[in-house]
Design a protein around this motif. Sequence first.
Motif, short mmCIF file in Angstrom:
data_model
loop_
_atom_site.label_atom_id
_atom_site.label_comp_id
_atom_site.label_asym_id
_atom_site.label_seq_id
_atom_site.Cartn_x
_atom_site.Cartn_y
_atom_site.Cartn_z
N HIS A 45 0.84 -1.20 0.00
CA HIS A 45 0.00 0.00 0.00
C HIS A 45 0.88 1.25 0.00
N VAL A 46 0.56 2.18 -0.89
CA VAL A 46 1.29 3.44 -0.93
C VAL A 46 0.98 4.24 0.33
N VAL A 47 2.00 4.61 1.07
CA VAL A 47 1.85 5.40 2.28
C VAL A 47 2.21 6.86 2.02
N VAL A 48 3.23 7.07 1.19
CA VAL A 48 3.75 8.42 0.95
C VAL A 48 4.02 8.60 -0.54
N ARG A 49 3.72 9.80 -1.05
CA ARG A 49 4.13 10.20 -2.40
C ARG A 49 4.95 11.48 -2.28
N PHE A 85 15.71 13.67 20.98
CA PHE A 85 16.62 14.31 20.03
C PHE A 85 17.58 15.17 20.85
N GLY A 86 18.79 14.69 21.06
CA GLY A 86 19.72 15.40 21.92
C GLY A 86 19.18 15.44 23.34
N LYS A 87 19.05 16.64 23.88
CA LYS A 87 18.51 16.80 25.23
C LYS A 87 16.99 16.95 25.24
N THR A 88 16.38 17.02 24.05
CA THR A 88 14.93 17.20 23.96
C THR A 88 14.22 15.85 24.04
N VAL A 89 13.28 15.74 24.95
CA VAL A 89 12.49 14.51 25.12
C VAL A 89 11.02 14.87 25.09
N TYR A 90 10.24 14.14 24.29
CA TYR A 90 8.79 14.35 24.29
C TYR A 90 8.10 13.03 23.98
N TYR A 91 6.77 13.03 24.12
CA TYR A 91 5.99 11.82 23.93
C TYR A 91 4.95 12.04 22.83
N ILE A 92 4.86 11.05 21.95
CA ILE A 92 3.95 11.13 20.81
C ILE A 92 3.05 9.90 20.78
N HIS A 93 2.11 9.90 19.85
CA HIS A 93 1.15 8.81 19.64
C HIS A 93 1.89 7.58 19.10
N TYR A 94 1.84 6.49 19.83
CA TYR A 94 2.56 5.27 19.45
C TYR A 94 2.15 4.77 18.06
N GLY A 95 0.85 4.78 17.77
CA GLY A 95 0.36 4.21 16.52
C GLY A 95 0.88 4.93 15.29
N TYR A 96 0.87 6.27 15.30
CA TYR A 96 1.32 7.02 14.12
C TYR A 96 2.84 6.91 13.95
N ASP A 97 3.55 6.85 15.07
CA ASP A 97 4.99 6.62 14.97
C ASP A 97 5.27 5.24 14.39
N ARG A 98 4.45 4.27 14.75
CA ARG A 98 4.62 2.91 14.22
C ARG A 98 4.39 2.87 12.71
N LEU A 99 3.41 3.63 12.23
CA LEU A 99 3.16 3.68 10.78
C LEU A 99 4.39 4.18 10.04
N ALA A 110 17.93 -5.70 1.64
CA ALA A 110 18.44 -4.46 2.23
C ALA A 110 17.36 -3.39 2.24
N ASP A 111 16.55 -3.36 1.15
CA ASP A 111 15.47 -2.39 1.08
C ASP A 111 14.39 -2.70 2.12
N GLU A 112 14.12 -3.96 2.32
CA GLU A 112 13.06 -4.34 3.24
C GLU A 112 13.39 -3.97 4.68
N ALA A 113 14.66 -3.72 4.96
CA ALA A 113 15.07 -3.34 6.32
C ALA A 113 14.93 -1.84 6.55
N VAL A 114 14.58 -1.08 5.50
CA VAL A 114 14.48 0.37 5.59
C VAL A 114 13.07 0.76 6.00
N SER A 115 12.95 1.70 6.92
CA SER A 115 11.64 2.16 7.37
C SER A 115 11.12 3.27 6.45
N ILE A 116 9.83 3.61 6.62
CA ILE A 116 9.24 4.72 5.88
C ILE A 116 10.03 6.00 6.16
N TYR A 117 10.29 6.26 7.44
CA TYR A 117 11.10 7.42 7.82
C TYR A 117 12.42 7.47 7.03
N GLN A 118 13.15 6.37 7.02
CA GLN A 118 14.46 6.33 6.39
C GLN A 118 14.38 6.51 4.88
N GLN A 119 13.35 5.94 4.27
CA GLN A 119 13.20 6.08 2.82
C GLN A 119 12.83 7.51 2.45
#
Length: 261
Positions: A45-49, A85-99, A110-119
């Motif tokens: 499924h296309v997640v990002v364009r 991120f460095g000294k900054t700490v915050y909390y976000i929605h687990y589900g959207y981060d998982r997507l 090698a491609d299959e090991a890459v996350s959406i974020y990384q791509q």
Amino acid sequence: MKKLKRYQYERYAVLCKLAYPKIFDHVELGFADNGHVAIKNRQGHVVVRILWHDNKKEVIVVFRGSQVLSDWLTNVCCLPKRKRFGKTVYYIHYGYDRLLNQKIAGPKSADEAVSIYQQIERVLAPLIAQGKRVSLTGHSSGGAMAILTADWLARRFDSPVRRVVTFGQPSTGFRSFNKHYLLHRRTYRICCDLDIITFLPPLPGIFVHVGRNLWLHNERIYENIRPSVRLYKTLTSWLVSPISYHYMHKYIRNKDFFDKH
């Protein structure tokens, strides 16, 4: 703070709508022949364009909203996810981060090991190096992913984000995320009437929206209106709607129908 212009609103809204169908003709929309990368998850499924023009500075990242059962189930996974991120700490929605951390589809292991974020970073890094700036948009959970990705990009690159425009977006993070979010002045959250998804997760005071809220209601745009007031105004308009349809401006607004008659 700059205003969101009508042509910008229409462009992002159209791209969010077209992100759902399987057929997507980016050349017909005016982008370069090689100016489109579709990022798919392992289910295909296309997640990002990601879209761009050769002679323009803007790259547009469009996130598709919930479409399959697994996406909808992710919406209710509102447990806190700690981000640092460095000294900054915050909390976000687990589900959207998982997507965004799910693995992409690819023919190579090698491609299959890459996350959406990384791509996303793989595609955007050379474009940002060329001097292009990134606009992010999305509908529903796609809007939530756009918010998280925009903040992530702002922390990894030097001022790469031009603006963020979301439609019907649920909240993405806790108070700590609102406090540390870097792009409040460049983020526009579009809500329409009583869109119940924009009130999710149903934990007021715990989950907090970011950016600038533009609420479209009764042919007006309300800016940064409180959710309780938005709910009150919508319910009130429902009660008086039988009378409001008698007003002359309703007849005038529908004048364009006669051009098609």
